[in-house]
Design a protein around this motif. Structure first.
Motif, PDB file in Angstrom:
ATOM      1  N   GLN A  17       6.304  13.217  -1.089  1.00  0.00           N
ATOM      2  CA  GLN A  17       6.688  14.609  -0.641  1.00  0.00           C
ATOM      3  C   GLN A  17       8.006  14.865  -1.284  1.00  0.00           C
ATOM      4  N   ARG A  18       9.164  14.486  -1.220  1.00  0.00           N
ATOM      5  CA  ARG A  18      10.495  14.417  -1.593  1.00  0.00           C
ATOM      6  C   ARG A  18      10.628  14.270  -3.118  1.00  0.00           C
ATOM      7  N   LEU A  19      10.044  13.108  -3.382  1.00  0.00           N
ATOM      8  CA  LEU A  19      10.211  12.409  -4.505  1.00  0.00           C
ATOM      9  C   LEU A  19       9.762  13.561  -5.625  1.00  0.00           C
ATOM     10  N   LYS A  20       8.086  14.044  -5.120  1.00  0.00           N
ATOM     11  CA  LYS A  20       7.617  14.862  -6.029  1.00  0.00           C
ATOM     12  C   LYS A  20       9.092  16.100  -6.059  1.00  0.00           C
ATOM     13  N   GLU A  21       9.628  16.486  -4.941  1.00  0.00           N
ATOM     14  CA  GLU A  21      10.471  17.688  -5.390  1.00  0.00           C
ATOM     15  C   GLU A  21      11.679  17.852  -5.558  1.00  0.00           C
ATOM     16  N   VAL A  22      11.840  16.435  -6.473  1.00  0.00           N
ATOM     17  CA  VAL A  22      13.292  15.772  -6.945  1.00  0.00           C
ATOM     18  C   VAL A  22      12.923  15.628  -8.299  1.00  0.00           C
ATOM     19  N   GLY A  23      11.577  16.019  -8.999  1.00  0.00           N
ATOM     20  CA  GLY A  23      11.082  15.877 -10.304  1.00  0.00           C
ATOM     21  C   GLY A  23      10.466  14.792 -10.375  1.00  0.00           C
ATOM     22  N   VAL A  24      10.674  13.747 -10.046  1.00  0.00           N
ATOM     23  CA  VAL A  24       9.725  12.002  -9.547  1.00  0.00           C
ATOM     24  C   VAL A  24       7.910  12.085 -10.162  1.00  0.00           C
ATOM     25  N   ASP A  25       7.832  11.740 -10.906  1.00  0.00           N
ATOM     26  CA  ASP A  25       6.422  11.722 -10.934  1.00  0.00           C
ATOM     27  C   ASP A  25       5.417  10.278 -12.173  1.00  0.00           C
ATOM     28  N   GLN A  26       6.390   9.185 -11.803  1.00  0.00           N
ATOM     29  CA  GLN A  26       5.690   8.221 -11.107  1.00  0.00           C
ATOM     30  C   GLN A  26       5.899   7.268 -10.003  1.00  0.00           C
ATOM     31  N   PHE A  27       5.158   6.948  -9.790  1.00  0.00           N
ATOM     32  CA  PHE A  27       4.756   6.126  -8.349  1.00  0.00           C
ATOM     33  C   PHE A  27       4.047   4.838  -8.585  1.00  0.00           C
ATOM     34  N   SER A  28       4.298   3.689  -7.928  1.00  0.00           N
ATOM     35  CA  SER A  28       3.785   2.608  -8.234  1.00  0.00           C
ATOM     36  C   SER A  28       3.047   2.121  -6.607  1.00  0.00           C
ATOM     37  N   PHE A  29       2.243   1.809  -6.506  1.00  0.00           N
ATOM     38  CA  PHE A  29       1.564   0.946  -5.204  1.00  0.00           C
ATOM     39  C   PHE A  29       1.881   0.213  -5.063  1.00  0.00           C
ATOM     40  N   ASP A  30       2.446  -0.479  -3.577  1.00  0.00           N
ATOM     41  CA  ASP A  30       2.282  -2.203  -4.433  1.00  0.00           C
ATOM     42  C   ASP A  30       0.785  -2.419  -2.935  1.00  0.00           C
ATOM     43  N   PHE A  31       0.477  -3.698  -4.076  1.00  0.00           N
ATOM     44  CA  PHE A  31      -0.945  -4.367  -3.307  1.00  0.00           C
ATOM     45  C   PHE A  31      -0.948  -6.235  -3.256  1.00  0.00           C
ATOM     46  N   ARG A  32       0.810  -6.553  -3.425  1.00  0.00           N
ATOM     47  CA  ARG A  32       0.459  -8.097  -3.265  1.00  0.00           C
ATOM     48  C   ARG A  32       1.198  -7.855  -1.707  1.00  0.00           C
ATOM     49  N   ALA A  33      -0.030  -9.124  -1.103  1.00  0.00           N
ATOM     50  CA  ALA A  33      -0.066  -9.757   0.220  1.00  0.00           C
ATOM     51  C   ALA A  33       1.666  -9.651   0.832  1.00  0.00           C
ATOM     52  N   ARG A  34       2.590 -10.635  -0.013  1.00  0.00           N
ATOM     53  CA  ARG A  34       3.714 -11.055   0.796  1.00  0.00           C
ATOM     54  C   ARG A  34       4.557  -9.988   1.024  1.00  0.00           C
ATOM     55  N   SER A  35       4.424  -8.916   0.058  1.00  0.00           N
ATOM     56  CA  SER A  35       4.826  -7.418   0.213  1.00  0.00           C
ATOM     57  C   SER A  35       5.142  -6.819   1.731  1.00  0.00           C
ATOM     58  N   PHE A  36       6.636  -6.701   1.350  1.00  0.00           N
ATOM     59  CA  PHE A  36       7.381  -5.867   3.069  1.00  0.00           C
ATOM     60  C   PHE A  36       6.481  -4.543   2.369  1.00  0.00           C
ATOM     61  N   ASN A  37       6.041  -4.090   1.077  1.00  0.00           N
ATOM     62  CA  ASN A  37       5.784  -2.509   0.964  1.00  0.00           C
ATOM     63  C   ASN A  37       3.704  -3.054   0.731  1.00  0.00           C
ATOM     64  N   PHE A  38       3.651  -3.713   1.528  1.00  0.00           N
ATOM     65  CA  PHE A  38       2.261  -4.354   1.019  1.00  0.00           C
ATOM     66  C   PHE A  38       1.343  -2.622   1.746  1.00  0.00           C
ATOM     67  N   LEU A  39       0.336  -2.658   0.166  1.00  0.00           N
ATOM     68  CA  LEU A  39      -0.722  -1.319   1.082  1.00  0.00           C
ATOM     69  C   LEU A  39      -2.126  -2.111   1.275  1.00  0.00           C
ATOM     70  N   GLN A  40      -3.012  -1.615   2.586  1.00  0.00           N
ATOM     71  CA  GLN A  40      -4.033  -1.692   2.382  1.00  0.00           C
ATOM     72  C   GLN A  40      -4.943  -0.399   1.479  1.00  0.00           C
ATOM     73  N   GLN A  41      -5.999  -0.877   1.235  1.00  0.00           N
ATOM     74  CA  GLN A  41      -6.449   0.005   0.274  1.00  0.00           C
ATOM     75  C   GLN A  41      -6.716   1.590   0.996  1.00  0.00           C
ATOM     76  N   HIS A  42      -7.247   1.430   2.354  1.00  0.00           N
ATOM     77  CA  HIS A  42      -7.503   2.514   3.357  1.00  0.00           C
ATOM     78  C   HIS A  42      -6.643   3.649   3.179  1.00  0.00           C
ATOM     79  N   SER A  43      -5.274   2.964   3.427  1.00  0.00           N
ATOM     80  CA  SER A  43      -3.869   3.233   3.658  1.00  0.00           C
ATOM     81  C   SER A  43      -3.888   4.298   2.034  1.00  0.00           C
TER      82      SER A  43
END
Length: 221
Positions: A17-43
């Motif tokens: 939401q904050r990024l959209k407020e400053v005009g960001v419209d490109q987002f990457s979601f991380d499904f790499r199992a070893r990443s600290f930013n790993f997302l499960q599919q339901h999330s």
């Protein structure tokens, strides 16, 4: 003209939401199992609802099983039109693997890859990501000019396409050298959420991110 900025590894609604407020419209979601930013599919399925249909979504995989990727794509199709969805790979799989999803993809450059010729001819490849840390090392070793020439020769057909994007992946404390813009014409800057912009684990300092994203958008590279 502002530089296009993609924020990678996003994992919560408040950051989106904050990024959209400053005009960001490109987002990457991380499904790499070893990443600290790993997302499960339901999330992820909950988070993707925060993005409008005209905002660009990247799904980042590394050495993932093909059936897992297919399931995420298929489930996403039940929620939205996926014309603004791009797969993102940072591994060394075959071109046949990447193209099996029949979805546009971008690829993180790796010198050890064995199928450069086929990659260059891929109908689904829409971008290549270069890491600034790699380019800085080449610069310090005095061989960036040679790498640049070889890179442009290798991907000359792709780089001439209007919809092909060359991305520079930065860190929050990257110290850009001024001549980098003489070597590459980047279409997009990518920067991943990390502990450098977190107050604590998975708690983003929104003000810091906002200020730095605005700085990157104003960069002349």
């Amino acid at each position: 003209m502002s530089k296009l900025v993609k924020v990678a590894g996003v994992y919560d609604k408040r950051t989106i939401q904050r990024l959209k407020e400053v005009g960001v419209d490109q987002f990457s979601f991380d499904f790499r199992a070893r990443s600290f930013n790993f997302l499960q599919q339901h999330s992820f399925m909950n988070l993707q609802k925060e993005l409008a249909l005209d905002e660009n979504m990247f799904l980042h995989f590394e050495n993932e099983a093909d059936f897992v990727i297919h399931k995420i794509i298929d489930d996403l199709k039940t929620e939205r039109n996926i014309k603004n969805v791009t797969l993102e790979f940072s591994d060394l799989n075959s071109i046949d693997f990447y193209e099996a999803f029949k979805t546009p993809f971008i690829w993180h450059y790796n010198l050890d890859y064995k199928e450069f010729d086929a990659l260059n001819k891929s109908q689904y490849l829409q971008g290549i990501v270069l890491k600034f840390s790699d380019l800085l090392k080449l610069h310090e070793d005095g061989v960036l000019h040679n790498f640049c020439n070889n890179f442009h020769s290798l991907f000359i057909d792709l780089l001439s396409k209007e919809d092909f994007k060359l991305t520079l992946e930065l860190d929050w404390d990257s110290n850009l050298f001024s001549s980098i813009s003489e070597f590459f014409d980047f279409d997009l800057i990518s920067i991943p959420i990390s502990n450098k912009v977190e107050i604590c684990y998975r708690n983003v300092d929104l003000s810091k991110v906002q200020d730095h994203v605005q700085y990157l958008k104003d960069l002349n590279i």
